[in-house]
Design an enzyme around this catalytic site. Sequence first.
Site, PDB file in Angstrom:
ATOM      1  N   MET A  69      10.022   9.130  29.446  1.00  0.00           N
ATOM      2  CA  MET A  69       9.593  10.328  30.151  1.00  0.00           C
ATOM      3  C   MET A  69      10.203  10.403  31.551  1.00  0.00           C
ATOM      4  O   MET A  69      10.560  11.485  32.021  1.00  0.00           O
ATOM      5  CB  MET A  69       8.065  10.380  30.245  1.00  0.00           C
ATOM      6  CG  MET A  69       7.523  11.709  30.728  1.00  0.00           C
ATOM      7  SD  MET A  69       7.974  13.100  29.656  1.00  0.00           S
ATOM      8  CE  MET A  69       6.659  13.031  28.442  1.00  0.00           C
TER       9      MET A  69
ATOM     10  N   GLU B 278      -7.756  -9.546  31.753  1.00  0.00           N
ATOM     11  CA  GLU B 278      -8.911  -8.688  32.023  1.00  0.00           C
ATOM     12  C   GLU B 278      -8.597  -7.217  31.766  1.00  0.00           C
ATOM     13  O   GLU B 278      -9.469  -6.453  31.335  1.00  0.00           O
ATOM     14  CB  GLU B 278      -9.382  -8.857  33.479  1.00  0.00           C
ATOM     15  CG  GLU B 278     -10.003 -10.208  33.780  1.00  0.00           C
ATOM     16  CD  GLU B 278      -9.015 -11.268  34.237  1.00  0.00           C
ATOM     17  OE1 GLU B 278      -9.443 -12.369  34.620  1.00  0.00           O
ATOM     18  OE2 GLU B 278      -7.782 -10.966  34.219  1.00  0.00           O
TER      19      GLU B 278
ATOM     20  N   LYS C  12     -23.185 -15.487  41.591  1.00  0.00           N
ATOM     21  CA  LYS C  12     -23.333 -16.640  40.706  1.00  0.00           C
ATOM     22  C   LYS C  12     -24.729 -17.248  40.773  1.00  0.00           C
ATOM     23  O   LYS C  12     -25.278 -17.670  39.753  1.00  0.00           O
ATOM     24  CB  LYS C  12     -22.277 -17.693  41.052  1.00  0.00           C
ATOM     25  CG  LYS C  12     -22.252 -18.850  40.057  1.00  0.00           C
ATOM     26  CD  LYS C  12     -21.091 -19.787  40.299  1.00  0.00           C
ATOM     27  CE  LYS C  12     -21.063 -20.898  39.238  1.00  0.00           C
ATOM     28  NZ  LYS C  12     -19.904 -21.804  39.439  1.00  0.00           N
TER      29      LYS C  12
ATOM     30  N   PHE D 160     -13.803 -18.537  48.331  1.00  0.00           N
ATOM     31  CA  PHE D 160     -12.796 -18.624  47.265  1.00  0.00           C
ATOM     32  C   PHE D 160     -13.115 -17.610  46.159  1.00  0.00           C
ATOM     33  O   PHE D 160     -14.230 -17.541  45.660  1.00  0.00           O
ATOM     34  CB  PHE D 160     -12.764 -20.038  46.687  1.00  0.00           C
ATOM     35  CG  PHE D 160     -11.811 -20.187  45.534  1.00  0.00           C
ATOM     36  CD1 PHE D 160     -10.443 -20.085  45.735  1.00  0.00           C
ATOM     37  CD2 PHE D 160     -12.280 -20.428  44.244  1.00  0.00           C
ATOM     38  CE1 PHE D 160      -9.555 -20.223  44.680  1.00  0.00           C
ATOM     39  CE2 PHE D 160     -11.407 -20.575  43.184  1.00  0.00           C
ATOM     40  CZ  PHE D 160     -10.038 -20.465  43.401  1.00  0.00           C
ATOM     41  N   GLN D 161     -12.129 -16.796  45.815  1.00  0.00           N
ATOM     42  CA  GLN D 161     -12.216 -15.758  44.792  1.00  0.00           C
ATOM     43  C   GLN D 161     -13.317 -14.739  45.093  1.00  0.00           C
ATOM     44  O   GLN D 161     -13.977 -14.227  44.189  1.00  0.00           O
ATOM     45  CB  GLN D 161     -12.399 -16.369  43.392  1.00  0.00           C
ATOM     46  CG  GLN D 161     -11.152 -17.095  42.911  1.00  0.00           C
ATOM     47  CD  GLN D 161     -11.176 -17.448  41.438  1.00  0.00           C
ATOM     48  OE1 GLN D 161     -12.252 -17.631  40.845  1.00  0.00           O
ATOM     49  NE2 GLN D 161     -10.012 -17.568  40.835  1.00  0.00           N
TER      50      GLN D 161
END
Length: 580
Positions: free
Chosen positions: A491, A71, A183, A133-134
Amino acid sequence: MSIQSPTKLLKEELRAKLVQPDFITGSDILLRCLLLEGVDCVFGYPGGAVLHIYNAMHGNPDFHHLLTRHEQGAIHAADGYARTTGKVGVCIATSGPGATNLVTGIATAYMDSVPLVVITGNVASTFIGTDAFQEADITGITMPITKHSYLVRDVEDLPRIIHEAFHIANTGRKGPVLIDIPKDISGEKTIFKPVDKVNIRGYHPTMDPNKQQVEKIIKAIEAAERPVILAGGGVVYANASNELIEFVNKTQIPITTTLLGLSGFPSSHELWMGMPGMHGTYTANKSIQDADLLISIGARFDDRVTMKLDGFAPKAKIVHIDVDPAEIGKNVKTAIPCVGDVKAVLEYANTLAKQAKSADWIAKVQQMKKEFPLKYIDSDTELKPQFVIEIINETTNGEAIITTDVGQHQMWVAQYYRFTRPRSWVTSGGLGTMGFGFPSAIGAQMGNPERLVVSINGDGGMQMCSQELAICAINKIPVKIVIINNQVLGMVRQWQEILYDNRESHIDLAGSPDFVKLAEAYGVKGLRATNKEEARRVWQEALDTDGPVLIDFVVRKEENVYPMVTQGNTISDMLMGDSQ
């Protein structure tokens, strides 16, 4: 490479089909609205909460989606697409971990004022707040790093929300807008009612400047003897590069461009002084410190530009032109504020502008450029990173789109690449996000299929999103992927050397993969160079190769970026390095 051009006009017959009042799902409404907004490529990664949306994509010949391998790769690609095209970048992810994996990319876009519409799925409305869930409260998590966010509660609101999101993202000070779709909403059906107009109460960015303020700026220029222009990313985002060139030519004022302002003004112009700040040029920094008038155009006086604030531009009257009124006076006391779109401000200013009394000042600036150019100690036996950037610049004539990751290589590109065209420079400025460079190049290439895109990375940042090599190979996306491989976190090592008595702590990247073999494992051509002769040969081979190529340039780990201003000092206090 089968990439649709971002300039492709939406055909009237397609538009007619899209606006039909059909009884369709929220997912179909989403896709229709994105197409009506002119979106030609969406970057994403599916999951349970967005299955209705991905089901709607199946068999849809008008909708183009690119499956990334993470993602974070999707949102950085959308970011690169937005910066180089001027359009809104779009990405999609599922709920929970899918959404939270976008957070770094959202913050990156927010800090750099990049227009994105970020679409996330969520658990069904009835499960929100139950730790399903999620489930993650992504609107709450991202509230400080979005320009606005929506949690969709009613499928009939979707057309309005989507079009509002695009309007907010790409007007005023641009930035990311998040749309969180439960959803059940994405699966629910309703009659599609397209939205033609957007009217958001309380959201009316000031685009047209107060003309009296612009006239004050012109009078200040007439009175000045040592004027300097500081141009930032706002010039690029406002598509105001031509207006800025006209303004500089008319006023004859020396100009410096911030990190994000690079490519907004041609590096070949005789009045360009380079980049200011921590790793800015001697001429840019000294000119700001000696200026009696500093005109900031679309820049926000970032701490890496100003360094020690109470010692910044001590002799100058400050003019600040910005579309965001919150930036004016936030960091630096401003004598003449001017709120408005940079392009509109410069268009009016150009009707009044006259040459400043700057002849002696320009002569002094040109003398500094001659006496203190950027330079480094070259080597016949070692490959220097600055040399690599120089050959990339020479062979592309400054015409390529360049993306970078974050670190020493980023600063070397900013110093040694000579940009000729706006929207040719993609880098994470405000947030400094490692892992950004490579996936942002994929988005830039998708939005600009006809142009050469070069992604320049360190060996540290490259490993954060290297899995996106897969989509370059599968989709034949011809990005040229450069790795400046010094085997350390460069760096961080430089700071430890200069500020911490050379106590190197946890910066050794030994054990990193063989990048050539890694590229080949994904089906991408890999090349390597360890000296100047090899560097020129393999780079030319990469340019002559259709499709993606990864080039591993192995350089010495001890090389530092100079000039450098350490924190706590003014930009006059520059470490110039061994070469000067």
